[in-house]
Design a protein around this motif. Structure first.
Motif, mmCIF file in Angstrom:
data_model
loop_
_atom_site.group_PDB
_atom_site.id
_atom_site.type_symbol
_atom_site.label_atom_id
_atom_site.label_comp_id
_atom_site.label_asym_id
_atom_site.label_seq_id
_atom_site.Cartn_x
_atom_site.Cartn_y
_atom_site.Cartn_z
ATOM 1 N N UNK A 252 0.651 -1.354 0.002
ATOM 2 C CA UNK A 252 0.161 0.089 0.048
ATOM 3 C C UNK A 252 0.885 1.352 0.014
ATOM 4 N N UNK A 253 1.904 1.266 0.789
ATOM 5 C CA UNK A 253 2.860 2.296 0.855
ATOM 6 C C UNK A 253 3.579 2.656 -0.425
ATOM 7 N N UNK A 254 3.972 1.351 -1.064
ATOM 8 C CA UNK A 254 4.661 1.574 -2.588
ATOM 9 C C UNK A 254 3.541 2.208 -3.402
ATOM 10 N N UNK A 255 2.204 1.659 -3.401
ATOM 11 C CA UNK A 255 0.951 2.173 -4.123
ATOM 12 C C UNK A 255 1.077 3.726 -3.925
ATOM 13 N N UNK A 256 0.944 4.161 -2.954
ATOM 14 C CA UNK A 256 0.847 5.736 -2.479
ATOM 15 C C UNK A 256 2.017 6.311 -3.113
ATOM 16 N N UNK A 257 3.384 5.816 -2.984
ATOM 17 C CA UNK A 257 4.379 6.485 -3.489
ATOM 18 C C UNK A 257 4.424 6.974 -4.894
ATOM 19 N N UNK A 258 4.067 5.456 -5.623
ATOM 20 C CA UNK A 258 4.032 5.589 -7.133
ATOM 21 C C UNK A 258 2.854 6.020 -7.656
ATOM 22 N N UNK A 259 1.739 6.183 -7.021
ATOM 23 C CA UNK A 259 0.271 6.872 -7.338
ATOM 24 C C UNK A 259 -0.261 8.015 -6.767
ATOM 25 N N UNK A 260 0.905 8.999 -6.631
ATOM 26 C CA UNK A 260 0.387 10.032 -5.416
ATOM 27 C C UNK A 260 -1.006 10.702 -5.990
ATOM 28 N N UNK A 261 -1.414 10.587 -7.271
ATOM 29 C CA UNK A 261 -2.607 11.141 -7.576
ATOM 30 C C UNK A 261 -3.875 10.432 -7.198
ATOM 31 N N UNK A 262 -3.796 9.027 -6.742
ATOM 32 C CA UNK A 262 -4.956 8.463 -6.178
ATOM 33 C C UNK A 262 -5.042 8.609 -4.795
ATOM 34 N N UNK A 263 -4.344 9.156 -3.957
ATOM 35 C CA UNK A 263 -4.219 9.273 -2.566
ATOM 36 C C UNK A 263 -5.651 9.894 -2.325
ATOM 37 N N UNK A 264 -5.974 10.756 -2.853
ATOM 38 C CA UNK A 264 -7.064 11.529 -2.178
ATOM 39 C C UNK A 264 -8.368 11.435 -2.943
ATOM 40 N N UNK A 265 -8.230 10.498 -3.730
ATOM 41 C CA UNK A 265 -9.577 10.399 -4.792
ATOM 42 C C UNK A 265 -10.982 10.236 -3.953
ATOM 43 N N UNK A 266 -10.665 9.337 -2.837
ATOM 44 C CA UNK A 266 -11.968 9.069 -1.959
ATOM 45 C C UNK A 266 -12.637 10.239 -1.425
ATOM 46 N N UNK A 267 -11.952 11.349 -1.435
ATOM 47 C CA UNK A 267 -12.670 12.706 -0.833
ATOM 48 C C UNK A 267 -13.617 13.158 -1.885
ATOM 49 N N UNK A 268 -13.581 12.682 -3.247
ATOM 50 C CA UNK A 268 -14.149 13.281 -4.383
ATOM 51 C C UNK A 268 -15.795 13.316 -3.695
#
Lengths: 268, 261
Positions: A252-268
């Motif tokens: 999960x940490x690797x994912x967040x590091x490689x895909x920073x654009x995805x991190x806050x999408x849930x707040x949409x």
């Protein structure tokens, strides 16, 4: 939603109860309490259902040893994960390049989901020996297919106009691959990798049931359960969970590091 | 018109499907566009207006006929990056910020960042995204996303802008504001623009010339020169001449339908 509104949404401070880990933690504690209570009231034989307190005793008294067994098993899981997922990614890149190759191979890859690969552990022992490599091999095969199938889907997921945009710039195939296909595949790849973390721990432990050295979790669980020392087996399962969770969150940490654009999408 | 046209479409047809199920998307379409024109292709769905735009862009190939852009075949024009394309959906890449989305064509074309960065900043400022360089697409409204995609199409300074119903998904207020902004951009950059729309009012407000297209088979029914003076503004939309032109285009479409019925 405008960026302004998105900023405003982050502003109100979340209370303790809104934190995402609070509710699951309470459920976890409640389940343990009910479990303990059932054991206290019904008094089943200890080997059938040991109370959480007894499992905790077993865990704390041999924590160091269990963690080292766990680490041995974890190494098998990670080794198989790296080989299986790595080959799965490579195979997907080859397959996704050609339509007919994908049509030819994908049905087999998808069908392999229903093949009980751990059942091949005894054969793997014949091929790769009783040591850790037979477990690594089983884990690698278990990780290969889901990674490949998801990655092929991801690599071919780009919208037609997103590809047409690249053509309008006269982009090379390599540029389309690196700047469009790979980034669009990442969410699919990480879904597969996250599933493979638990698959690889399961694969390593179950493969160990078929034989191996004593200082591995699977062997330990099997022997202690065999002599009805079930609190020890439960304690080993707790350790397996700890390694499994650590593995999952590392991805999960690797994912967040490689895909920073995805991190806050849930707040949409 | 002594000058050679920047875009020449000569007896172009596009047929989809096989002998059993043939769809004639375009039949015998000829059109020339001069440098600096803003030409709208307007018509109901199925009239082939988007198909025609994609043929000009070499995103599809004609079944018959020829297209030349600056004297080149569409494929060569595409490879020489002579046009920027704006799709109906903004088609921004989720993983790139606004600025990096707008920079995508520069990266693909290998144009040095240090010389093009100033232009990139200017284009983002022109479309009103000066303060949104580091936002991701999902943080923007639909109108702002489409502005980012226009900045992206302009970032490498192509002579031609091909726009495929770029404001079709926006609400009417946003759309009218985007129309004004597009006219500003056109008047400052002197691009040649082909603008596909199904809105007659939008076509009349924007264009120097309107190409009216009708379906089954897709073809050109008429071209209407729009003599409303530039710069156009909110009064333009309320002028009698504006309504006359809207009516004229609508009548053309009606005649075609009645004639075919």
């Amino acid at each position: 939603m405008s960026a302004l509104a998105a900023n405003e949404m982050a502003a109100p401070r979340r209370s303790f109860w809104d934190r995402p880990w609070v509710a699951p933690l309470f459920v976890f504690v409640a389940v343990l309490a009910v479990w303990e209570l059932i054991v206290l009231l019904l008094r089943p034989p200890t080997f059938l259902l040991p109370p959480p307190t007894l499992i905790w005793q077993s865990l704390s008294s041999q924590f160091g040893a269990l963690m080292s067994y766990g680490f041995n098993t974890f190494q098998e899981a990670v080794g198989g994960f790296l080989i299986g997922c790595g080959l799965g990614l490579l195979a997907a890149m080859v397959v996704a390049r050609s339509r007919w190759l994908a049509d030819l191979l994908l049905p087999f890859a998808i069908a392999s989901n229903s093949v009980p690969i751990v059942a091949m552990a005894p054969i793997a022992i014949v091929w790769f020996g009783i040591g850790p490599w037979s477990k690594v091999a089983i884990v690698a095969v278990m990780c290969f297919f889901p990674t490949m199938v998801s990655t092929v889907r991801g690599l071919t997921s780009a919208a037609p106009d997103a590809v047409a945009l690249m053509h309008s710039y006269a982009a090379s195939d390599w540029q389309i691959f690196t700047k469009l296909r790979v980034p669009s595949a990442l969410p699919f790849v990480f879904n597969a990798l996250k599933i493979c973390t638990s698959v690889s721990m399961i694969g390593a432990i179950v493969a160990e049931f078929f034989g191996g050295a004593v200082n591995y979790l699977g062997i330990y669980i099997k022997t202690q359960a065999g002599i009805l020392k079930t609190p020890d087996a439960w304690a080993a399962i707790v350790v397996a969970c700890l390694y499994g969770l650590a593995f999952y969150f590392a991805i999960v940490l690797l994912e967040r590091w490689l895909m920073p654009w995805h991190r806050h999408r849930d707040q949409r | 018109m002594a000058e050679a046209p920047i875009i020449a479409i000569d007896k172009v047809s596009k047929i989809y499907g096989n002998a059993n199920a043939r769809t004639v998307a375009l039949q015998d379409v000829s059109l020339t566009i001069q440098k600096g024109e803003l030409v709208s292709l307007v018509g109901p769905s199925g009239c082939g207006k988007s198909t025609l735009l994609r043929l000009v862009a070499d995103l599809d190939t004609p079944s018959q006929g020829a297209i030349t852009i600056n004297g080149h075949a569409p494929e060569q024009a595409r490879k020489q990056r002579e046009y920027g394309f704006v799709f109906q959906a903004p088609t921004l890449y989720d993983w790139r910020t606004v600025e990096r989305n707008a920079r995508l064509p520069l990266e693909v074309m290998g144009r040095p960042a240090d010389t093009w960065q100033a232009r990139l900043d200017k284009m983002l400022a022109m479309v009103g995204l000066r303060d949104f360089h580091h936002h991701y697409p999902w943080q923007l409204s639909g109108g702002m996303q489409q502005r980012a995609s226009i900045a992206r199409a302009l970032s490498f300074d192509p002579a031609i802008l091909l726009m495929d119903e770029p404001f079709g998904a926006l609400d009417e207020f946003t759309r009218e504001r985007m129309n004004m902004e597009l006219l500003d951009i056109w008047e400052t950059t002197h691009k040649t623009i082909i603008f596909v729309t199904h809105s007659i009012a939008e076509a009349v407000f924007l264009s120097s010339r309107i190409v009216v297209m009708t379906p089954r088979p897709g073809r050109i029914a008429a071209t209407v020169a729009v003599d409303l003076p530039y710069p156009r503004n909110f009064e333009t939309r309320e002028s009698p001449r504006f309504f006359e032109l809207v009516t004229q285009v609508r009548e053309t479409l009606k005649e075609e339908f009645v004639g075919h019925a």
